[in-house]
Enzyme design. Structure first.
Site, PDB file in Angstrom:
ATOM      1  CG  ASP A 321       1.748  -1.032  -0.957  1.00  0.00           C
ATOM      2  OD1 ASP A 321       0.815  -1.881  -0.481  1.00  0.00           O
ATOM      3  OD2 ASP A 321       2.952  -1.136  -0.939  1.00  0.00           O
ATOM      4  CG  LEU A 322       2.845   1.902   4.672  1.00  0.00           C
ATOM      5  CD1 LEU A 322       2.543   1.623   5.992  1.00  0.00           C
ATOM      6  CD2 LEU A 322       3.190   3.553   4.565  1.00  0.00           C
ATOM      7  CG  ASP A 364       1.460  -2.505   3.136  1.00  0.00           C
ATOM      8  OD1 ASP A 364       0.386  -3.512   2.501  1.00  0.00           O
ATOM      9  OD2 ASP A 364       2.709  -2.223   2.596  1.00  0.00           O
TER      10      ASP A 364
END
Length: 462
Positions: A321-322, A364
């Protein structure tokens, strides 16, 4: 897997066309060959029947003429006029005989009657060719009234020959001097062979010496002892072959038509299969990054090889996950956010190995499926490469920015359900995001959280 279907479809239809054309051509060749065979057998039966009928007719006529008191008395009296009127006219004025030869009791030629003009005077008649008939007749008794028949030669020409004693009723049981003999002949001359030809499809009829093996087509002509003495041969008209050659142009057009239909159908199904393939690629691919989406992930999990590795526990899931992605979108807009997602996808492709899978779950969030018999070591190596790749900033149109990622890792176990494995990786990712360690967090089965950090990452128990 889908990409191979067009080739299979084309191959199947081509094979189907080949089989159909082969069956049509094979059937036509077999049927016409069978027609030739039946025609040949039919002609042979007709010719054999005509030869048998000719011999039998000569035999019956000769016996009818010879087994007669008056015939014996006329021969005994050497009455030329009476012999001609009662015997010789059978050869000269009717179609019962072509030749009649009368031998006296000593076996010498006494009278010759010939409608063909081939025989000269009685003294010139060659007895050599008819000696087998005379020898066979001597083996019988006069009381038996035997008529010996078969195929023989008279002065070089083959014909149906019958030989019998001229026997009056009152001498049937007599043992007196030898009786005279009558020979009836019906020749297989050119006219006779032409008559046979008119009733059959054969041409070029001729009588030749016995061959070994007999000519085909042809029948054996047997002499007085039942042994072949000659063979009647001809050129067979191949009705089936002629029919095949006549219909072959149309037949070839039909075959080309079948191939054309098969090629058209193959092209159509090829296009349809390609369209289906493109639709499936579109449905299973994330349009922004080019990675697999959730639908593509589900399809990959249905593949037997992937399913077997998951069931065996030879897989690790890296959940990514960004960090700060929402703030990036809010501050710079969705265009920069989309660019960050595309760069992240490329970095993940570069980090995994060729046989691993990268999937964008949505937003994301990404996962990497790492396949290895030692999934722990392989997942650590891939995680390290992912984190190293995310150290560098992302170049945007008007600025650059480092976009970090939180990684959670779950290792497969034999019999562990995929949903459970994915949920464990998700929990590990949130633990990495919560701790802000900058390393990958590995999920461990257990009842307590260790919070332990290692050189290659952290472990998280749940």
């Amino acid at each position: 897997m889908v990409g191979t279907k067009p080739r299979f479809i084309f191959g199947y239809l081509f094979l189907l066309g080949m089989i159909a054309v082969g069956m049509i051509l094979g059937s036509v060749f077999w049927l016409t060959a069978r027609l030739d065979q039946l025609e040949r057998q039919g002609v042979e039966n007709i010719v054999e029947l005509m030869v048998t009928e000719k011999v039998e007719r000569v035999k019956v006529s000769t016996a009818d003429y010879a087994h007669w008191n008056l015939a014996y008395e006329l021969v005994l009296a050497n009455d030329s006029d009476g012999l001609y009127d009662n015997l010789g006219s059978g050869a000269m004025e009717s179609d019962l005989f072509d030749q009649i030869i009368i031998l006296d009791g000593n076996g010498k030629v006494a009278h010759v009657y010939d409608s063909t003009g081939a025989l000269g005077s009685p003294g010139e008649f060659d007895l050599q060719s008819i000696r087998p008939f005379l020898a066979r007749l001597k083996e019988t008794a006069p009381a038996d009234l035997v008529t010996v028949s078969g195929i023989g030669q008279v002065n070089g020409t083959y014909g149906a020959i019958a030989a019998t004693r001229i026997t009056p009723d009152y001498l049937v049981n007599s043992g007196s001097a030898p009786l005279p003999v009558m020979l009836g002949v019906k020749l297989f001359n050119e006219d006779a062979l032409q008559a046979i030809s008119r009733l059959t499809h054969g041409t070029g009829y001729a009588i030749t010496p016995v061959g070994h093996p007999p000519a085909d087509p042809g029948i054996e002509l047997v002499g007085p002892y039942g042994a072949p003495v000659a063979q009647l041969v001809w050129t067979h008209k191949q009705v089936g072959t002629a029919l095949r050659m006549e219909i072959m142009p149309g037949l070839l057009l039909v075959c080309f038509g079948i191939f054309g239909i098969c090629l058209f159908a193959a092209r159509y199904f090829h296009q349809q299969s390609k369209a289906l393939e493109r639709a499936m690629v579109v449905a299973s691919t994330d349009q922004l990054t080019g990675l697999l989406n959730r639908s593509g992930l589900d399809e990959a999990l249905r593949a037997p090889k992937v399913r077997a590795r998951v069931d065996a526990g030879h897989v690790a899931v890296i959940y990514l996950d960004l960090n700060g992605f929402k703030q990036l979108n809010d501050a710079y807009g969705h265009e920069d956010g989309d660019h960050a997602l595309r760069v992240t996808a490329e970095r993940l492709r570069n980090a995994v190995r060729p046989h691993d899978l990268v999937v964008r779950l949505g937003g994301d969030e990404f996962i990497c499926m790492v396949f290895d018999q030692a999934p722990g070591a392989a997942a650590r190596a891939v995680s390290d490469r992912i984190l190293i790749n995310h150290i560098g900033p992302i170049q945007f149109a008007a600025h650059e920015q480092v976009v970090t990622a939180s990684l959670g890792v779950a290792l497969g176990e034999p019999g562990l359900a995929w949903e459970t494995l994915l949920a464990r990786a998700d929990k590990a990712m949130y633990e990495a995001k919560r701790q802000k360690l900058g390393t990958a967090v590995f999920h461990e089965s257990g009842n307590r959280a260790t919070g332990r950090t290692e050189k290659t990452g952290a472990t998280f128990a749940a």
